[in-house]
Design an enzyme around this catalytic site. Structure first.
Site, PDB file in Angstrom:
ATOM      1  N   HIS A 117       7.043 -13.979  11.873  1.00 18.05           N
ATOM      2  CA  HIS A 117       6.545 -12.470  11.275  1.00 18.05           C
ATOM      3  C   HIS A 117       7.651 -11.651  10.226  1.00 18.05           C
ATOM      4  O   HIS A 117       7.648 -10.960   9.660  1.00 18.05           O
ATOM      5  CB  HIS A 117       6.599 -12.590  12.739  1.00 18.05           C
ATOM      6  CG  HIS A 117       5.914 -10.777  12.715  1.00 18.05           C
ATOM      7  ND1 HIS A 117       5.128 -10.089  12.929  1.00 18.05           N
ATOM      8  CD2 HIS A 117       7.288  -9.459  12.796  1.00 18.05           C
ATOM      9  CE1 HIS A 117       5.131  -8.995  12.944  1.00 18.05           C
ATOM     10  NE2 HIS A 117       6.376  -8.474  13.068  1.00 18.05           N
ATOM     11  N   GLU A 118       8.882 -12.475  10.817  1.00 17.55           N
ATOM     12  CA  GLU A 118       9.655 -11.013  10.230  1.00 17.55           C
ATOM     13  C   GLU A 118      10.057 -11.402   9.355  1.00 17.55           C
ATOM     14  O   GLU A 118      10.284 -10.684   8.440  1.00 17.55           O
ATOM     15  CB  GLU A 118      11.159 -11.548  11.293  1.00 17.55           C
ATOM     16  CG  GLU A 118      11.687 -11.337  12.518  1.00 17.55           C
ATOM     17  CD  GLU A 118      10.412  -9.812  12.572  1.00 17.55           C
ATOM     18  OE1 GLU A 118      10.692  -8.556  11.767  1.00 17.55           O
ATOM     19  OE2 GLU A 118      10.075  -9.504  14.296  1.00 17.55           O
ATOM     20  N   HIS A 157       7.972  -9.652   6.722  1.00 12.87           N
ATOM     21  CA  HIS A 157       8.219  -8.276   6.430  1.00 12.87           C
ATOM     22  C   HIS A 157       9.881  -8.827   5.411  1.00 12.87           C
ATOM     23  O   HIS A 157       9.971  -7.861   4.077  1.00 12.87           O
ATOM     24  CB  HIS A 157       9.506  -7.705   7.849  1.00 12.87           C
ATOM     25  CG  HIS A 157       8.350  -7.080   8.691  1.00 12.87           C
ATOM     26  ND1 HIS A 157       7.975  -6.072   8.595  1.00 12.87           N
ATOM     27  CD2 HIS A 157       8.878  -7.205  10.528  1.00 12.87           C
ATOM     28  CE1 HIS A 157       6.665  -6.089   9.422  1.00 12.87           C
ATOM     29  NE2 HIS A 157       6.813  -6.618  10.976  1.00 12.87           N
ATOM     30  N   HIS A 213       8.210  -8.554   2.512  1.00 13.24           N
ATOM     31  CA  HIS A 213       7.761  -7.124   1.471  1.00 13.24           C
ATOM     32  C   HIS A 213       8.433  -6.050   0.890  1.00 13.24           C
ATOM     33  O   HIS A 213       8.799  -5.832  -0.011  1.00 13.24           O
ATOM     34  CB  HIS A 213       7.115  -6.078   2.707  1.00 13.24           C
ATOM     35  CG  HIS A 213       6.263  -5.385   2.608  1.00 13.24           C
ATOM     36  ND1 HIS A 213       5.643  -4.032   3.681  1.00 13.24           N
ATOM     37  CD2 HIS A 213       5.993  -4.662   1.062  1.00 13.24           C
ATOM     38  CE1 HIS A 213       5.643  -3.499   2.954  1.00 13.24           C
ATOM     39  NE2 HIS A 213       5.158  -3.683   1.784  1.00 13.24           N
TER      40      HIS A 213
END
Length: 741
Positions: A514-515, A518, A521
């Site tokens: 998940h991190e 990020h 991105h």
């Protein structure tokens, strides 16, 4: 293609502008922040003086207005850097000195931010740019979007308010920043203040890794007791080794709640966790002050309401939604309640399954402190799956190397670690020995950016996991300045113990993915206008799209094969365990979905309510939402809201719904990979080009539709969540699509 040497790839590019953490002392950073504010204020003073001398708005061209804007933007890079480092250290290495300096600067930063947002000459330059239609049309999409977002930010900073109301707005902003910091401090202090030594009977059921965590907590307990004078060295020496202590740090807390047979212990720890920073929490900080967040919460809501009224909004939820994809409070509330209705039948089945097992374990009335424990029993019996049995198959080094392999196949990128001692690469300064640094290269060995991993729980570190987009991709051609994106990815995983690497649960694997989503991105952006580069400028309810999207590869058999091997034997995850792991993907998904909706709806309603709620009203709203949404009762003493840092100390106020909103987007985006092949490089390139590389330079809705070729659909979310009516929904949608074609 030119293949660069390992020596070249291991060298550190000056465009990364890496931090020397050894010299980044609180005092040094404080001086840098103040100097940066003073320099920027001097620039604004000069701009104001020029306007005053002309006795009216100064008549300048759009070209000159943009030059002034970009000059001012560049001045703020120094402030963003020094404050960003200090804020980061306050989150990962908090101590009294760092906290004191950090909090002391908050009023000054708030005053500066408000001045910028209400500075008429600066505002007029943005208006000059956008009002010159020919010039504005000639700007790059990123620069044009940055101008549009800046004008919206001016409006939300009260630029149009009368002077007296601007001063009130500034005072509100300053007080809010101080209160949010205090809220966060109280949660951290309350979490770290709790420690409960355990006896042998209470250890029953705990796993080997859980015992190691409790023993490590015991050593920390001894060290703190000695440091504060609570125990003498002789008294500490008299304690057994290992000395098992339960704490509220997440790895320890979950180890007890999931495996401890002692139901009374689980209830005790649960009560301690859900009453942190509340009227039931008797701990104090180092100054002897109460940690109760009750008054702070009501003050924050009152000040947010006051801010909304000053800006002409009906309530603070409307302020929050003015910068998001969702259009209105009604739209968000309808989305949440409709999703709850879809999830409730599955949630009721989830609860019935737990209750059945509760009876087997002599538990007549199922309680929240039983759910994780019983869920683990269900997994073991129904799916032949134990988190502890699969943990050895997810050693952190293997998970990281597999994660890097996955993104290389998807996007053609390569992560290159820097050695700790500099033996085979240039050493990089770090804030803690646990930290690792990596450079990220494109397929042609072109450097894209860099990132730090700080993944283990420790004292002085805020709980949870997050990506800090510390340094955005940015270029300022007037001075030949270029910086590549750098970010900090932070977790609170179980550390390496007993000579073994950190062994992750699958939940921790999902958190890492998940991190890292990020992080990608932030790092893969091709936008060099800092305000819309990477995650900057992306609507809050879309910013979780890339992170939740990345989790899908940790639920795929091919992806799992890349991230798993037994820590001792190197064997792949056996097929029976892989099948069991995949089978439990939607285990308890109904209850988990309702829990997230409960938090999101509570957040939305307390910020949409006028007049602002007091503490009793906050608790009453939470009780009402639970009555509407939850299928399992919560004890009256539960004070979850007092530790809800996302909305009282983070950026999620009236925005927590973003997790579910973005989950809809991510599920729909991933369904494209399900159609084309989950490692399809063409689809991977399309996602990179339309979502990851463009940052906030276009509206999120535009980016999504450019990737998917249509607007978002909820069908994939319902299917991925395992909700019973998903198939009917998809069949109807497919039928409608066929008829249209």
């Amino acid at each position: 293609m030119t293949i660069l040497s390992d020596t070249f790839m291991n060298a550190i590019s000056p465009d990364l502008h890496l931090v020397d953490f050894a010299s980044a002392t609180p005092k040094t950073l404080q001086n840098e922040v103040l100097n940066a504010i003073n320099a920027a204020n001097a620039f604004l003073d000069k701009m104001s003086a020029a306007t005053d001398q002309s006795s009216d708005t100064i008549d300048i061209s759009a070209e000159q207005a943009l030059a002034d804007v970009t000059t001012f933007d560049h001045m703020n890079v120094a402030l963003d850097r020094s404050w960003g480092i200090l804020s980061h250290l306050n989150s990962v290495m908090s101590n009294d000195e760092t906290r004191h300096v950090h909090h002391g600067l908050l009023p000054k930063l708030s005053a500066y931010g408000t001045r910028v947002g209400q500075h008429q000459p600066l505002f007029s330059r943005y208006q000059t740019i956008i009002n010159d239609e020919t010039f504005f049309a000639s700007l790059s999409p990123a620069r044009a979007r940055a101008v549009e977002l800046a004008l919206r930010s001016f409006e939300l900073s009260g630029v149009a308010l009368p002077k007296a109301e601007q001063e009130t707005f500034a005072a509100v902003q300053s007080e809010l920043s101080t209160l949010s910091a205090a809220f966060s401090d109280h949660v951290l202090d309350a979490t770290q203040a709790y420690a409960s030594p355990l006896n042998d009977k209470q250890l029953a059921g705990l796993t080997e890794s859980g015992l190691a965590l409790l023993a490590d907590a015991g050593e920390q307990y001894k060290a703190r007791a000695l440091a504060c004078g609570a125990l003498t060295q002789d008294e500490i020496d008299a304690l057994p080794t290992p000395y098992y202590v339960a704490s509220l740090n997440i790895p320890v807390y979950l180890a007890v709640m999931t495996h401890a047979d002692d139901r009374s212990l689980r209830e005790t720890l649960y009560r301690a966790y859900v009453t942190r920073a509340s009227e039931f929490d008797t701990h104090t900080n180092s100054k002897g002050e109460s940690l109760n967040n009750a008054d702070i919460m009501s003050q924050i809501l009152q000040l947010r309401e006051q801010k909304a009224q000053l800006l002409g909004f009906g309530n603070y939820a409307e302020v929050s939604l003015s910068t998001k994809m969702a259009d209105s409070v009604t739209e968000v509330e309808t989305f949440l309640r409709d999703l709850a209705a879809q999830a409730t039948p599955t949630a009721e089945q989830d609860l019935a399954q737990l209750q059945k097992y509760a009876n087997d374990y002599g538990i007549s009335e199922l309680q929240p402190w039983d759910s994780a424990y019983l869920a683990e029993k269900v997994k073991q019996r129904e799916f032949s799956l134990s988190q502890e049995e699969i943990r050895p198959y997810f050693p952190l080094p293997k998970v990281i190397s597999g994660l890097f392999a996955i993104v290389e196949r998807l996007y053609g990128i390569k992560a290159q670690p820097q050695s700790i001692d500099g033996t085979d690469s240039q050493p990089v300064s770090r804030w803690h020995d646990d930290v690792r640094f990596y450079q990220l290269f494109d397929a042609d060995d072109h450097l894209l950016g860099g990132f730090y991993f700080d993944l283990f729980a420790r004292s002085g570190k805020r709980g949870g996991a997050w990506m800090n987009g510390f340094q955005a991709r940015y270029r300022y051609e007037a001075q030949g300045h270029q910086q590549l994106p750098v970010c900090f990815m932070v977790g609170n995983f179980t550390p390496a113990l007993d000579g073994k690497p950190s062994l992750l649960t699958h939940d921790e694997v999902l958190t890492l993915f998940h991190e890292f989503g990020h992080g990608l991105h932030h790092l893969l952006t091709q936008v060099s206008v800092g305000d819309v580069a990477g995650v900057n400028g992306v609507e809050w309810d879309a910013v979780e799209l890339p992170s939740q999207f990345m989790e899908n590869w940790a639920w795929d058999a091919e992806g799992i094969a890349l991230i798993s091997s037994h820590v001792e034997t190197g064997d792949a995850l056996p097929k029976d365990k892989l099948d069991a792991l995949l089978a439990v993907k939607n285990f308890q998904s109904g209850m988990q979905t309702l829990r997230q909706i409960e938090f999101a709806l509570f957040d939305l309603l307390i910020h949409a309510h006028t007049p602002a709620l007091d503490y009793e009203g906050i608790l009453a709203t939470l009780t009402s939402v639970r009555s509407d949404i939850a299928v399992m009762q919560t004890p009256d003493y539960n004070r979850f809201a007092n530790g809800f840092s996302h909305i009282f100390a983070g950026g999620y106020a009236a925005g927590y719904y973003s997790y579910k909103w973005a989950e809809l987007l991510s599920a729909d985006a991933f369904s494209k990979f399900e159609e084309d092949g989950i490692f399809n490089p063409i689809t991977g390139k399309a996602f990179r080009d339309t979502i990851l590389s463009v940052g906030g330079s276009f509206p999120a809705k535009t980016n999504f539709e450019n990737f998917r070729g249509r607007s978002a659909s909820i069908d994939a979310l319902l299917r991925h969540s395992g909700f019973a009516n998903a198939n009917n929904t998809e069949t109807a949608a497919a039928h409608a699509s066929h008829e249209e074609g």
